[in-house]
Design an enzyme around this catalytic site. Structure first.
Site, short mmCIF file in Angstrom:
data_model
loop_
_atom_site.label_atom_id
_atom_site.label_comp_id
_atom_site.label_asym_id
_atom_site.label_seq_id
_atom_site.Cartn_x
_atom_site.Cartn_y
_atom_site.Cartn_z
N HIS A 69 -3.95 -4.70 -0.45
CA HIS A 69 -3.76 -5.18 0.88
C HIS A 69 -3.72 -6.66 0.79
CE1 HIS A 69 -3.35 -1.57 3.45
NE2 HIS A 69 -4.15 -0.89 2.72
N CYS A 112 0.60 -1.25 0.02
CA CYS A 112 -0.04 -0.10 0.08
C CYS A 112 0.90 1.31 0.11
CB CYS A 112 -1.10 0.07 1.01
SG CYS A 112 -2.38 1.22 0.87
N GLU A 165 -2.80 -8.77 3.03
CA GLU A 165 -3.24 -9.19 4.14
C GLU A 165 -4.49 -9.10 4.61
OE1 GLU A 165 -1.98 -6.09 3.69
OE2 GLU A 165 -2.36 -4.90 5.04
#
Lengths: 242, 260
Positions: A186, A83, A188
């Site tokens: 992202h 990011c 995650e």
């Protein structure tokens, strides 16, 4: 199989817990750190980031993480920016003109806009990745992988782009150059697809061949066969870690 | 542009356990929030919302623990709402891994809170939850939709459409719009409310309140012009999976992220 030690660069901004837990799930042994020796000893390095480009760069410089990131990249260790951590790798950003990025990847960060389409900024949604070329970061993904984006800015199109998404135009979603990888989305927060991408990164951290200098030095990953940026080619060869 | 409508299971949490009220009266226990959250992640949920309805202040920390555990076990974005009154409240939740915070009554009481959270953490972290009811008496606002607070009990006199525009001006990155007339009824979204607010602002709208069937979810997007649809009970008790919801929505021409 031992879990490779992955350093998550901690410069005091944002929640690093999600990235840490995803790395654990992907089989790594993550550590949040800005200790130069600890980072140098790691098999992989993650540069996370949220918030405004200027504030992130300020924190990166104040904590000395800029030097640490440059050293890690130069060592050939697998390195991934996520990011705003991706954006920090570039030279500058329209978000905060005059603030220098790390300059590890050539190019600038531009605001998401489109002349034709009225789009909502930030892009805060899942979007489908268009993969360009073959990157080990994206192996074993389902067809048409979807990932989660939260951003108002993205890197301009350069030779390093390995994935894009469509959002009022073509938007850079991921880039790679040698041992340096970066995702605007992202991983995650991208469900199973994201865990697979982080798992692929951890696999590269396990792979001694990946960090060898001939692999990491100035290799272009551009699918269209354009020549690598000259400034990059002139960079000193990085030494392998083995 | 590939814009995928999001499907968001909502979990009402009281002292760390999931509950879902039917018109806020008949509360049933639907289990451990993190367990449910992980199940929805597997089913292809795009996001999760936890609404903390814990009344007693000495149990407020349970929501921070919940946010922490969720961030450790669930790999999709999640929002926490309920009981957030200050920037510090928001910070505690974001720091342990929540992606967004939703504020409602506290924003009506002190609109600057929207600006403070948006400035400190970014608009993407700042969801404003608006509970609206249709009103047609002499005091009703121009749009006919009035903002209510305190779980739908307190009338504010504020026009829901005007309020939506105001919170966006203050920095809200998203609006979670609940029809208090429909909440718990299973009669479907108030799509007129949803469409009216969606047309009035340019941030994403999450439609909420009233989902009883999968068709209702599709209607929230096709008729309500919502960017995301939120539902609770149809998912919690195993009536439908998120994957089924997306299949139906796709069949109605709505772009969704396919379960992967």
């Amino acid at each position: 199989m031992t879990a490779p030690r992955v350093a998550v660069l901690d410069y005091g901004i944002g929640n690093l817990r999600s990235a840490q837990k995803t790395l654990e799930r992907a089989g790594a042994d993550p550590v949040l750190t800005r200790d130069p020796e600890e980072v140098a000893a790691a098999s992989g390095v993650v540069l996370p980031g949220v918030g405004a480009f200027g504030r992130v760069m300020e924190a990166i410089r104040e904590t000395g993480v800029d030097e640490i990131a440059h050293a890690a990249v130069a060592s050939g260790t697998p390195f991934i920016g996520i990011c705003v951590g991706m954006q920090a790798l570039y030279e500058s950003s329209e978000e905060n003109p005059g603030v220098d990025g790390l300059g590890i990847l050539p190019g600038t960060i531009r605001r998401l806009t489109s002349a034709e389409t009225r789009i909502k900024v930030p892009q805060m949604q899942w979007n489908r990745l268009d993969l360009h070329g073959e990157s080990p970061l994206f192996s074993k993904l389902p067809e048409d992988p979807w990932v989660y984006f939260v951003h108002s800015y993205a890197p301009e199109a350069t030779d390093d782009v390995i994935a894009t998404c469509e959002y009022g135009g073509t938007v850079t979603a991921a880039a790679a150059r040698g041992n340096v990888m970066a995702t605007q989305f992202h991983p995650e927060k991208s469900g199973r697809v994201g865990v697979q991408i982080i798992t692929n990164f951890v696999e590269l951290c396990r792979d001694p061949a990946f960090s060898e200098p001939e692999r990491s030095a100035g290799e272009s990953v551009d699918a269209a066969g354009q020549t690598p940026d000259p400034a990059w080619s002139e960079r000193p060869e990085r030494s392998g870690k083995q | 542009m590939t814009a995928a409508a999001r499907v968001i299971p909502c979990l009402d949490v009281d002292a760390g356990r999931v509950v879902k009220g039917v018109n806020f009266v008949d509360i049933r226990d639907a289990g451990d929030p993190v367990e449910l959250a992980a199940r929805y992640d597997e089913q292809g949920a795009d996001e999760l919302v936890f609404l903390d309805i814990t009344a007693s202040s000495d149990q407020r920390d349970t929501i921070v623990d919940l946010a922490r555990r969720t961030a450790e076990e669930v790999y999709i974005p999640f929002t926490i709402g309920g009981g957030i009154r200050t920037v510090e409240d928001a910070r505690r939740l974001l720091r342990v891994g929540a992606d967004k915070t939703a504020i409602n009554t506290a924003a009506v009481r002190r609109p600057e809170l929207v600006k403070e959270i948006a400035t400190e953490f970014g608009s993407q972290c700042c969801v404003v939850s608006i509970d609206a009811r249709r009103m047609d008496d002499a005091d009703a606002p121009a749009s006919g939709f009035e903002v209510f607070t305190h779980g739908g009990r307190t009338r504010t006199g504020i026009d829901a459409v005007v309020w939506a525009q105001e919170v966006v001006r203050l920095g809200a990155g998203e609006i979670m719009l609940t029809s208090m007339d429909r909440d718990g009824t299973r009669d479907g979204f108030d799509v007129e409310l949803t469409a009216t607010v969606s047309d009035a602002v340019d941030v994403p709208i999450i439609a909420s309140g009233g989902v009883g069937t999968l068709e209702h979810l599709a209607e929230g997007v096709t008729e309500g012009r919502a960017d995301a649809v939120l539902a609770a009970s149809i998912f919690h008790f195993g009536e439908h999976t998120v994957a089924e919801a997306k299949e139906l929505m796709a069949a109605r021409g709505v772009t969704v992220r396919p379960p992967q």
